[in-house]
Design a protein around this motif. Structure first.
Motif, PDB file in Angstrom:
ATOM      1  N   PRO A  12       4.232   5.629  -4.017  1.00 25.87           N
ATOM      2  CA  PRO A  12       3.854   5.276  -2.328  1.00 25.87           C
ATOM      3  C   PRO A  12       2.620   6.276  -2.116  1.00 25.87           C
ATOM      4  O   PRO A  12       2.460   7.474  -2.513  1.00 25.87           O
ATOM      5  CB  PRO A  12       4.973   6.029  -1.842  1.00 25.87           C
ATOM      6  N   ALA A  13       1.648   5.688  -1.257  1.00 27.37           N
ATOM      7  CA  ALA A  13       0.520   6.514  -0.733  1.00 27.37           C
ATOM      8  C   ALA A  13       1.125   7.611   0.348  1.00 27.37           C
ATOM      9  O   ALA A  13       0.534   8.356   0.531  1.00 27.37           O
ATOM     10  CB  ALA A  13      -0.485   5.704  -0.124  1.00 27.37           C
ATOM     11  N   PHE A  14       2.246   7.044   1.050  1.00 29.37           N
ATOM     12  CA  PHE A  14       2.889   7.734   1.935  1.00 29.37           C
ATOM     13  C   PHE A  14       4.202   7.092   2.439  1.00 29.37           C
ATOM     14  O   PHE A  14       4.331   5.976   2.180  1.00 29.37           O
ATOM     15  CB  PHE A  14       2.106   7.830   3.361  1.00 29.37           C
ATOM     16  N   MET A  15       5.106   8.054   3.038  1.00 26.98           N
ATOM     17  CA  MET A  15       6.274   7.507   3.635  1.00 26.98           C
ATOM     18  C   MET A  15       6.406   8.458   4.883  1.00 26.98           C
ATOM     19  O   MET A  15       6.419   9.666   5.041  1.00 26.98           O
ATOM     20  CB  MET A  15       7.395   7.981   2.743  1.00 26.98           C
ATOM     21  N   ALA A  16       6.662   7.488   5.927  1.00 29.27           N
ATOM     22  CA  ALA A  16       6.438   8.045   7.324  1.00 29.27           C
ATOM     23  C   ALA A  16       7.386   7.488   8.372  1.00 29.27           C
ATOM     24  O   ALA A  16       7.571   6.385   8.125  1.00 29.27           O
ATOM     25  CB  ALA A  16       5.055   8.215   7.673  1.00 29.27           C
ATOM     26  N   MET A  36      11.013   6.856 -12.488  1.00 26.94           N
ATOM     27  CA  MET A  36       9.978   6.088 -11.637  1.00 26.94           C
ATOM     28  C   MET A  36      10.916   5.624 -10.415  1.00 26.94           C
ATOM     29  O   MET A  36      11.867   4.964 -10.506  1.00 26.94           O
ATOM     30  CB  MET A  36       9.333   5.032 -12.234  1.00 26.94           C
ATOM     31  N   ALA A  37      10.231   5.744  -9.280  1.00 30.91           N
ATOM     32  CA  ALA A  37      10.887   5.107  -8.092  1.00 30.91           C
ATOM     33  C   ALA A  37      10.952   3.662  -8.181  1.00 30.91           C
ATOM     34  O   ALA A  37      10.029   3.164  -8.533  1.00 30.91           O
ATOM     35  CB  ALA A  37      10.337   5.845  -6.743  1.00 30.91           C
ATOM     36  N   GLU A  38      11.794   3.258  -7.527  1.00 33.82           N
ATOM     37  CA  GLU A  38      11.908   1.676  -7.384  1.00 33.82           C
ATOM     38  C   GLU A  38      12.236   1.376  -6.130  1.00 33.82           C
ATOM     39  O   GLU A  38      13.011   1.941  -5.325  1.00 33.82           O
ATOM     40  CB  GLU A  38      12.869   0.816  -8.192  1.00 33.82           C
ATOM     41  N   PHE A  39      11.362   0.420  -5.428  1.00 32.99           N
ATOM     42  CA  PHE A  39      11.522  -0.037  -3.918  1.00 32.99           C
ATOM     43  C   PHE A  39      11.756  -1.687  -4.147  1.00 32.99           C
ATOM     44  O   PHE A  39      10.883  -2.413  -4.545  1.00 32.99           O
ATOM     45  CB  PHE A  39      10.112   0.390  -3.112  1.00 32.99           C
ATOM     46  N   ILE A  42       6.934   2.705   4.229  1.00 30.61           N
ATOM     47  CA  ILE A  42       6.370   3.288   2.957  1.00 30.61           C
ATOM     48  C   ILE A  42       5.094   2.411   2.743  1.00 30.61           C
ATOM     49  O   ILE A  42       5.019   1.121   2.413  1.00 30.61           O
ATOM     50  CB  ILE A  42       7.538   2.684   1.981  1.00 30.61           C
ATOM     51  N   GLY A  43       4.014   3.140   2.466  1.00 28.28           N
ATOM     52  CA  GLY A  43       2.758   2.634   1.918  1.00 28.28           C
ATOM     53  C   GLY A  43       2.498   2.492   0.519  1.00 28.28           C
ATOM     54  O   GLY A  43       2.502   3.548  -0.064  1.00 28.28           O
ATOM     55  N   LEU A  44       2.475   1.497   0.280  1.00 25.57           N
ATOM     56  CA  LEU A  44       2.510   0.862  -1.185  1.00 25.57           C
ATOM     57  C   LEU A  44       1.413   0.008  -1.469  1.00 25.57           C
ATOM     58  O   LEU A  44       0.861  -0.743  -0.735  1.00 25.57           O
ATOM     59  CB  LEU A  44       3.704   0.258  -1.734  1.00 25.57           C
ATOM     60  N   PRO A  45       0.342   0.171  -2.749  1.00 26.21           N
ATOM     61  CA  PRO A  45      -0.675  -0.551  -2.987  1.00 26.21           C
ATOM     62  C   PRO A  45      -0.093  -2.190  -3.076  1.00 26.21           C
ATOM     63  O   PRO A  45       0.795  -2.487  -3.803  1.00 26.21           O
ATOM     64  CB  PRO A  45      -1.109   0.015  -4.290  1.00 26.21           C
ATOM     65  N   LYS A  46      -0.752  -2.819  -2.139  1.00 25.65           N
ATOM     66  CA  LYS A  46      -0.282  -4.088  -1.881  1.00 25.65           C
ATOM     67  C   LYS A  46      -0.240  -5.079  -3.301  1.00 25.65           C
ATOM     68  O   LYS A  46       0.674  -5.920  -3.488  1.00 25.65           O
ATOM     69  CB  LYS A  46      -1.328  -4.858  -0.943  1.00 25.65           C
TER      70      LYS A  46
END
Ligand SMILES: [Zn+2]
Ligand SMILES: [Zn+2]
Length: 137
Positions: A21-25, A1-4, A44-48
């Motif tokens: 992530p919903a996206f990384m851009a 699992m990725a960890e940010f 990095i778009g993450l669910p808040k």
């Protein structure tokens, strides 16, 4: 699992998330360039509700070309920008990848507002480029 996991320059603001992530851009829009004081922002778009924040943040709001209200969240002590949020996708926090502890946790999947890139900050190659914001995150 990725960890940010990461935080601001002084360490007063920290965050952690194991969400998908919903996206990384990389974004080269005017708002990202000016508010980061760099050529672009890597986001990095993450669910808040799946990001754990600690430390108080200051907020600056601006209306984007799209009409959406964008909020920029900064550490009030060292002024690192930690995340942005958009009224068009309020479920996501757009974490500023430059604040990650482990920079390799981020890899851009797209470049947005590539047409706005500064001549001295060329868009990341090998991923799709969009002239505007595609319907992501
Ligand atoms: Zn700070
Ligand atoms: Zn942007």
């Amino acid at each position: 699992m990725a960890e940010f996991k990461g935080g601001c320059l002084c360490g007063a603001v920290r965050y952690a998330s194991t969400a998908e992530p919903a996206f990384m851009a990389n974004c080269h829009c005017d708002d990202c360039r000016k508010s980061s004081a760099a050529g672009h922002m890597s986001l990095i778009g993450l669910p808040k509700d799946q990001v754990e924040f600690s430390g108080a943040m200051s907020e600056y709001q601006v209306t984007a070309d799209s009409g959406a209200s964008i909020s920029h969240h900064f550490c009030p002590s060292c002024w690192s920008q930690v995340y942005t949020a958009s009224s068009s996708t309020p479920v996501n926090a757009h974490i500023v990848a430059a604040t990650l502890d482990d920079l390799s946790a981020f890899s851009p999947q797209a470049v947005v507002f590539a047409s706005k890139a500064a001549p001295w900050d060329r868009p990341f190659e090998g991923v799709p480029h969009f002239d505007k914001m595609p319907p992501i995150g």
